[in-house]
Design an enzyme around this catalytic site. Structure first.
Site, PDB file in Angstrom:
ATOM      1  N   CYS A   1       0.846  -1.197   0.000  1.00 57.36           N
ATOM      2  CA  CYS A   1       0.000   0.000   0.000  1.00 57.36           C
ATOM      3  C   CYS A   1       0.881   1.247   0.000  1.00 57.36           C
ATOM      4  O   CYS A   1       1.984   1.255   0.531  1.00 57.36           O
ATOM      5  CB  CYS A   1      -0.920   0.006   1.215  1.00 57.36           C
ATOM      6  SG  CYS A   1      -2.086   1.405   1.218  1.00 57.36           S
ATOM      7  N   ASP A  38       0.377   3.844   1.622  1.00 57.22           N
ATOM      8  CA  ASP A  38       0.334   4.446   2.959  1.00 57.22           C
ATOM      9  C   ASP A  38       1.742   4.745   3.488  1.00 57.22           C
ATOM     10  O   ASP A  38       2.621   3.876   3.439  1.00 57.22           O
ATOM     11  CB  ASP A  38      -0.391   3.459   3.907  1.00 57.22           C
ATOM     12  CG  ASP A  38      -0.761   4.095   5.236  1.00 57.22           C
ATOM     13  OD1 ASP A  38       0.130   4.646   5.921  1.00 57.22           O
ATOM     14  OD2 ASP A  38      -1.951   4.046   5.607  1.00 57.22           O
ATOM     15  N   ARG A  42       2.898   4.862   6.269  1.00 62.32           N
ATOM     16  CA  ARG A  42       3.315   4.086   7.439  1.00 62.32           C
ATOM     17  C   ARG A  42       3.771   2.681   7.069  1.00 62.32           C
ATOM     18  O   ARG A  42       4.115   1.890   7.954  1.00 62.32           O
ATOM     19  CB  ARG A  42       2.151   4.009   8.448  1.00 62.32           C
ATOM     20  CG  ARG A  42       1.719   5.373   8.960  1.00 62.32           C
ATOM     21  CD  ARG A  42       0.367   5.298   9.638  1.00 62.32           C
ATOM     22  NE  ARG A  42      -0.691   4.926   8.709  1.00 62.32           N
ATOM     23  CZ  ARG A  42      -1.971   4.765   9.061  1.00 62.32           C
ATOM     24  NH1 ARG A  42      -2.334   4.949  10.318  1.00 62.32           N
ATOM     25  NH2 ARG A  42      -2.877   4.431   8.159  1.00 62.32           N
ATOM     26  N   HIS A  56      -2.183  -4.054   4.872  1.00 62.48           N
ATOM     27  CA  HIS A  56      -1.985  -3.657   6.268  1.00 62.48           C
ATOM     28  C   HIS A  56      -3.333  -3.404   6.918  1.00 62.48           C
ATOM     29  O   HIS A  56      -4.277  -2.964   6.253  1.00 62.48           O
ATOM     30  CB  HIS A  56      -1.083  -2.421   6.371  1.00 62.48           C
ATOM     31  CG  HIS A  56      -1.690  -1.166   5.810  1.00 62.48           C
ATOM     32  ND1 HIS A  56      -2.259  -0.195   6.604  1.00 62.48           N
ATOM     33  CD2 HIS A  56      -1.838  -0.733   4.534  1.00 62.48           C
ATOM     34  CE1 HIS A  56      -2.704   0.788   5.835  1.00 62.48           C
ATOM     35  NE2 HIS A  56      -2.471   0.488   4.582  1.00 62.48           N
ATOM     36  N   CYS A 102      -6.230  -0.189   6.758  1.00 60.15           N
ATOM     37  CA  CYS A 102      -5.975   0.447   5.458  1.00 60.15           C
ATOM     38  C   CYS A 102      -7.112   1.419   5.111  1.00 60.15           C
ATOM     39  O   CYS A 102      -8.280   1.027   5.048  1.00 60.15           O
ATOM     40  CB  CYS A 102      -5.839  -0.621   4.375  1.00 60.15           C
ATOM     41  SG  CYS A 102      -5.468   0.057   2.743  1.00 60.15           S
TER      42      CYS A 102
END
Ligand code: CO
Length: 203
Positions: free
Chosen positions: A45, A47, A49, A101, A104
């Site tokens: 992803c 993202d 993080r 994750h 999400c």
């Protein structure tokens, strides 16, 4: 972080990092400049993080990476397919990992009624995953639990999408060593969970 147009902090961060790497291994960049030989393609992803190298503790050169919103593999996505082709046919990676994750945002947004504009077209791929598993998912009343399970099932479905690309099918047809795996990362504790989805030439 300075004024709004200033990104000098970015260069300072970079310089500090490069100095630190050179200190522990003076030849690091010279060695890496010649070639890359990663054994792993990571599809994760976007993202912030979930940075592949950092959460796996792998240095530059060890993992080939493709990231998009909600780690989706779409058969008409030339970007993702080109990454897979290069990784499989040129770099000859031995593993393709789909890493989702928990928590999400893309997966969670796919469950919402409200419109999000253009991205709704992308999230439709995740809604398709929901439809495939509606029986199981409809029975989950707890919202966070529902998002978590959809995060997992999305990973599982994307591993099938990877396996069904012409690239992977052709690799297996010529007996190339290549396995496809599905894993999920927990932002809350930093741990990767193996979903025990494995695909190889004969599975
Ligand atoms: Co995400």
């Amino acid at each position: 972080m300075g004024n709004s147009t200033d990104i000098s902090w970015l260069f300072e961060q970079n310089k500090a990092w490069a100095d630190k790497v050179k200190q522990s291994d003076p030849d690091f960049f010279a060695n890496l400049a010649d070639q890359q030989t990663p054994e792993l393609l990571w599809i994760g992803c976007a993202d912030s993080r979930v940075p592949a190298n950092q959460i796996t503790g792998l240095p530059p050169g060890e993992v080939f990476v493709h990231r998009n919103i909600a780690n989706v593999v779409v058969h008409s996505d030339l970007n993702c397919l080109s990454v897979i082709q290069y990784a499989v046919e040129v770099l000859k990676v031995k593993h393709i990992v789909i890493c989702g994750h928990y928590g999400c945002g893309g997966v969670a947004a796919s469950l919402e009624e409200q419109s999000h504009g253009l991205i709704d077209n992308w999230l439709e791929h995740i809604r398709n995953v929901y439809r495939l598993h509606a029986q199981e998912l409809d029975a989950i009343s707890d919202k966070p639990e529902l998002v978590s399970r959809l995060c997992e099932l999305n990973v599982v479905e994307q591993t099938h999408n990877v396996c069904n690309t012409t690239i992977v099918k052709e690799a297996w047809a010529r007996d190339q060593e290549l396995a496809v795996h599905g894993i999920v990362y927990s932002i809350q504790n930093g741990i990767l969970k193996d979903l025990l989805v494995r695909h190889g030439p004969s599975t």
